[in-house]
Design a protein around this motif. Structure first.
Motif, PDB file in Angstrom:
ATOM      1  N   THR A   1       2.278  -2.539  -7.093  1.00  0.00           N
ATOM      2  CA  THR A   1       1.421  -3.409  -7.518  1.00  0.00           C
ATOM      3  C   THR A   1       0.337  -3.370  -6.244  1.00  0.00           C
ATOM      4  O   THR A   1       0.640  -3.662  -5.250  1.00  0.00           O
ATOM      5  N   ALA A   2      -1.144  -3.294  -6.776  1.00  0.00           N
ATOM      6  CA  ALA A   2      -2.049  -3.290  -5.766  1.00  0.00           C
ATOM      7  C   ALA A   2      -3.366  -3.159  -6.382  1.00  0.00           C
ATOM      8  O   ALA A   2      -3.163  -2.968  -7.738  1.00  0.00           O
ATOM      9  N   VAL A   3      -4.558  -3.385  -5.798  1.00  0.00           N
ATOM     10  CA  VAL A   3      -5.818  -2.994  -6.393  1.00  0.00           C
ATOM     11  C   VAL A   3      -5.999  -1.502  -5.839  1.00  0.00           C
ATOM     12  O   VAL A   3      -5.581  -1.223  -4.911  1.00  0.00           O
ATOM     13  N   TYR A   4      -6.090  -0.670  -6.983  1.00  0.00           N
ATOM     14  CA  TYR A   4      -6.560   0.912  -6.703  1.00  0.00           C
ATOM     15  C   TYR A   4      -7.832   1.022  -6.746  1.00  0.00           C
ATOM     16  O   TYR A   4      -8.629   0.612  -7.749  1.00  0.00           O
TER      17      TYR A   4
ATOM     18  N   GLY B   1     -15.050   3.384  -5.470  1.00  0.00           N
ATOM     19  CA  GLY B   1     -15.292   2.390  -6.916  1.00  0.00           C
ATOM     20  C   GLY B   1     -14.823   0.862  -6.567  1.00  0.00           C
ATOM     21  O   GLY B   1     -14.710   0.561  -5.447  1.00  0.00           O
ATOM     22  N   GLN B   2     -14.853   0.228  -7.645  1.00  0.00           N
ATOM     23  CA  GLN B   2     -14.822  -1.423  -7.294  1.00  0.00           C
ATOM     24  C   GLN B   2     -13.629  -1.701  -7.216  1.00  0.00           C
ATOM     25  O   GLN B   2     -13.216  -2.907  -7.139  1.00  0.00           O
ATOM     26  N   GLY B   3     -12.626  -0.949  -7.686  1.00  0.00           N
ATOM     27  CA  GLY B   3     -11.120  -1.282  -7.810  1.00  0.00           C
ATOM     28  C   GLY B   3     -10.815  -1.720  -9.022  1.00  0.00           C
ATOM     29  O   GLY B   3     -11.458  -2.273  -9.775  1.00  0.00           O
ATOM     30  N   THR B   4      -9.491  -1.451  -9.136  1.00  0.00           N
ATOM     31  CA  THR B   4      -8.905  -1.799 -10.643  1.00  0.00           C
ATOM     32  C   THR B   4      -7.453  -2.133 -10.287  1.00  0.00           C
ATOM     33  O   THR B   4      -6.791  -1.775  -9.504  1.00  0.00           O
ATOM     34  N   LEU B   5      -7.244  -3.202 -10.682  1.00  0.00           N
ATOM     35  CA  LEU B   5      -5.713  -3.962 -10.418  1.00  0.00           C
ATOM     36  C   LEU B   5      -4.514  -3.487 -11.380  1.00  0.00           C
ATOM     37  O   LEU B   5      -4.731  -3.548 -12.714  1.00  0.00           O
ATOM     38  N   VAL B   6      -3.541  -3.062 -10.671  1.00  0.00           N
ATOM     39  CA  VAL B   6      -2.548  -2.544 -11.150  1.00  0.00           C
ATOM     40  C   VAL B   6      -1.430  -3.529 -10.958  1.00  0.00           C
ATOM     41  O   VAL B   6      -1.069  -3.713  -9.785  1.00  0.00           O
ATOM     42  N   THR B   7      -0.530  -4.314 -11.842  1.00  0.00           N
ATOM     43  CA  THR B   7       0.454  -5.193 -11.755  1.00  0.00           C
ATOM     44  C   THR B   7       1.594  -4.597 -12.437  1.00  0.00           C
ATOM     45  O   THR B   7       1.710  -4.438 -13.836  1.00  0.00           O
ATOM     46  N   VAL B   8       2.665  -4.313 -11.544  1.00  0.00           N
ATOM     47  CA  VAL B   8       4.063  -3.861 -12.228  1.00  0.00           C
ATOM     48  C   VAL B   8       5.009  -4.883 -11.896  1.00  0.00           C
ATOM     49  O   VAL B   8       5.417  -5.400 -10.987  1.00  0.00           O
ATOM     50  N   SER B   9       5.681  -5.485 -13.124  1.00  0.00           N
ATOM     51  CA  SER B   9       6.481  -6.561 -13.203  1.00  0.00           C
ATOM     52  C   SER B   9       8.014  -5.906 -13.137  1.00  0.00           C
ATOM     53  O   SER B   9       8.437  -4.729 -13.656  1.00  0.00           O
ATOM     54  N   SER B  10       8.922  -6.761 -12.531  1.00  0.00           N
ATOM     55  CA  SER B  10      10.096  -6.332 -12.441  1.00  0.00           C
ATOM     56  C   SER B  10      11.181  -6.809 -13.715  1.00  0.00           C
ATOM     57  O   SER B  10      10.703  -7.263 -14.668  1.00  0.00           O
TER      58      SER B  10
END
Length: 125
Positions: free
Chosen positions: A90-93, A116-125
């Motif tokens: 989970t982070a901004v990529y 680039g401007q960044g894109t958020l990736v969220t990984v839930s457990s």
């Protein structure tokens, strides 16, 4: 010069996402292109990059075997296929491109000029 990243989102642990980054304003076939990420409260860290097209890709140990970077010089683009995602991913990529042609694969953010401007990736457990 602009780098436009896309493809982030919310996914469960074990799932997959594909990030894309399209560059405009110049070509980067001889330069390094890659991905970094930044989690809340942490420094930006290297994920994967290719020093120049066809040179082979370098990956951070934490993503080896799970992430795959691909370049498309015809489209002036780079992508990151992320499989077997973990909550710690989970982070901004951010996609990045260097202005110089390196003989090695740069892994420091300081060696990349365009972002680039960044894109958020969220990984839930």
């Amino acid at each position: 010069v602009q780098l436009q990243a896309s493809g982030g989102g919310l996914v469960r642990a074990g799932g997959s996402l594909r990030l894309s980054c399209a560059a405009s304003g110049r070509t980067f076939s001889s330069q390094s292109m890659g991905w970094f990420r930044q989690a809340p409260g942490k420094e930006r860290e290297f994920v994967a990059a290719e020093s120049w097209s066809g040179a082979g890709t370098t990956y951070a140990d934490s993503v080896k075997g799970r992430f795959t970077l691909a370049r498309d010089n015809a489209k002036n683009a780079v992508s990151l296929q992320m499989n077997s995602l973990k909550p710690e991913d989970t982070a901004v990529y951010y996609c990045a491109a260097s202005s110089m042609a390196f003989r090695y694969t740069p892994v420091s953010p300081n060696e990349y000029r365009f972002w680039g401007q960044g894109t958020l990736v969220t990984v839930s457990s």
